[in-house]
Design an enzyme around this catalytic site. Structure first.
Site, short mmCIF file in Angstrom:
data_model
loop_
_atom_site.label_atom_id
_atom_site.label_comp_id
_atom_site.label_asym_id
_atom_site.label_seq_id
_atom_site.Cartn_x
_atom_site.Cartn_y
_atom_site.Cartn_z
N PHE A 25 24.11 44.79 17.72
CA PHE A 25 23.86 43.51 18.70
C PHE A 25 22.46 43.87 19.36
O PHE A 25 22.81 44.82 20.32
CB PHE A 25 25.19 43.02 19.45
CG PHE A 25 26.22 42.23 18.75
CD1 PHE A 25 26.38 40.95 19.12
CD2 PHE A 25 26.70 42.62 17.72
CE1 PHE A 25 27.20 40.23 18.74
CE2 PHE A 25 27.41 41.60 16.96
CZ PHE A 25 27.88 40.56 17.40
N CYS A 31 18.19 33.21 29.67
CA CYS A 31 18.59 32.00 29.05
C CYS A 31 18.00 30.79 29.61
O CYS A 31 17.59 30.93 30.94
CB CYS A 31 20.22 31.83 29.14
SG CYS A 31 20.82 30.28 28.43
N CYS A 46 25.08 24.91 31.25
CA CYS A 46 26.28 25.52 30.61
C CYS A 46 27.03 26.38 31.60
O CYS A 46 26.34 27.15 32.10
CB CYS A 46 25.54 26.47 29.30
SG CYS A 46 27.06 27.48 28.66
N CYS A 49 29.67 30.22 30.18
CA CYS A 49 29.33 31.39 29.46
C CYS A 49 29.91 32.57 30.08
O CYS A 49 30.19 32.76 31.37
CB CYS A 49 27.74 31.67 29.85
SG CYS A 49 27.06 33.11 29.19
N ASP A 50 30.32 33.60 29.01
CA ASP A 50 31.11 34.82 29.55
C ASP A 50 30.41 36.00 29.25
O ASP A 50 31.12 36.99 29.22
CB ASP A 50 32.64 34.82 28.83
CG ASP A 50 32.27 34.87 27.23
OD1 ASP A 50 31.10 34.83 26.82
OD2 ASP A 50 33.22 34.94 26.53
N THR A 51 29.06 35.78 29.28
CA THR A 51 28.07 37.18 28.71
C THR A 51 27.39 37.42 29.92
O THR A 51 26.67 36.42 30.52
CB THR A 51 27.38 36.70 27.53
OG1 THR A 51 28.23 36.26 26.55
CG2 THR A 51 26.40 37.98 27.31
N GLU A 117 22.29 33.93 17.20
CA GLU A 117 23.09 33.30 17.66
C GLU A 117 22.69 32.49 18.82
O GLU A 117 22.48 33.05 20.00
CB GLU A 117 24.41 33.77 17.95
CG GLU A 117 25.28 34.72 16.95
CD GLU A 117 26.59 35.21 17.34
OE1 GLU A 117 27.06 35.16 18.62
OE2 GLU A 117 27.20 35.50 16.65
N HIS A 205 37.17 40.53 18.80
CA HIS A 205 36.74 41.53 19.48
C HIS A 205 37.08 41.73 20.85
O HIS A 205 37.40 42.91 21.25
CB HIS A 205 35.17 41.58 19.64
CG HIS A 205 34.40 40.44 20.32
ND1 HIS A 205 34.42 39.36 19.71
CD2 HIS A 205 33.89 40.28 21.56
CE1 HIS A 205 34.09 38.36 20.38
NE2 HIS A 205 33.50 38.95 21.52
#
Length: 211
Positions: A25, A31, A46, A49-51, A117, A205
């Site tokens: 990855f 972003c 957005c 988002c969980d990142t 992605e 995951h």
């Protein structure tokens, strides 16, 4: 260009059509739909988002002045001496802000199949081998064809039927994470049963404890 990278790591793809595939990855920093700062989340385009994609301080992260240097960093994460199909998943943040033709070529030169992605709001600067678009409510798609459209569900302002006319080979529905995950999973499963064009995508995951 200089590439700003949050982290580079080896894991299993945990969601979507390629779930279970070993992959490196490559998470780009930045972003166009959210700054990544919690104080800005409520006003972001957005909001779910969980990142963590802020900065370049993650494992393997940094600033890379050349495409070849970044491709070498990706290759270094693949198990030495192992065969199998080499896959790199370019993600973020929003990877389309940085992924360009020189980097795709450098990754191809090292035997990697290149996947992206993306939220689909930024035109791609170079063709890739696997294109997954994850639409967000309140945005306009610049990328309307590809291998997979993976919609986080539910988004009241982005219903699945809005995207069914687009030229994607696969349509995946992924329950929104968070405190309502169990409810959202049930809703997504029911929608897929009622609309079998859509396939349920779970974040494997997170279940098995991988990054």
């Amino acid at each position: 260009m200089t590439y700003a990278v949050k982290e580079v790591y080896y894991t299993l793809q945990g969601e979507g059509a390629q779930a279970g595939h070993a992959a490196v990855f490559l998470r780009f920093a930045g972003c166009n739909l959210w700054s990544g700062r919690e104080e800005d989340r409520a006003s972001a385009t957005c909001t779910f988002c969980d990142t963590d994609f802020v900065g370049t301080d993650g494992p393997g992260g940094g600033k890379f002045a050349e495409a070849d240097a970044l491709a070498r960093a990706v290759e270094a994460r693949w198990p030495a001496g192992e065969g199998g199909e080499r896959l790199v998943v370019c993600t973020g943040g929003e990877p389309a802000l940085q992924l360009d033709a020189p980097l795709v070529a450098a990754l191809h030169a090292r035997g990697f199949r290149v996947a992206i992605e993306t939220n689909g709001t930024v035109p791609l600067a170079a063709p890739v081998d696997w294109l997954c678009v994850s639409p967000k409510a309140g945005t306009t798609l610049a990328v309307t064809r590809g291998d997979e459209l993976k919609l986080v569900y539910p988004q009241p302002e982005a219903p699945p039927e809005r995207f069914e006319g687009l030229a994607f080979a696969r349509f995946s529905l992924q329950p929104m994470d968070g405190p309502e995950r169990e409810r959202n999973t049930a809703l997504a499963a029911r929608y897929c049963l009622e609309h079998p064009r859509w396939r349920l995508s779970l974040q494997m995951h997170k279940v098995i404890g991988l990054p």
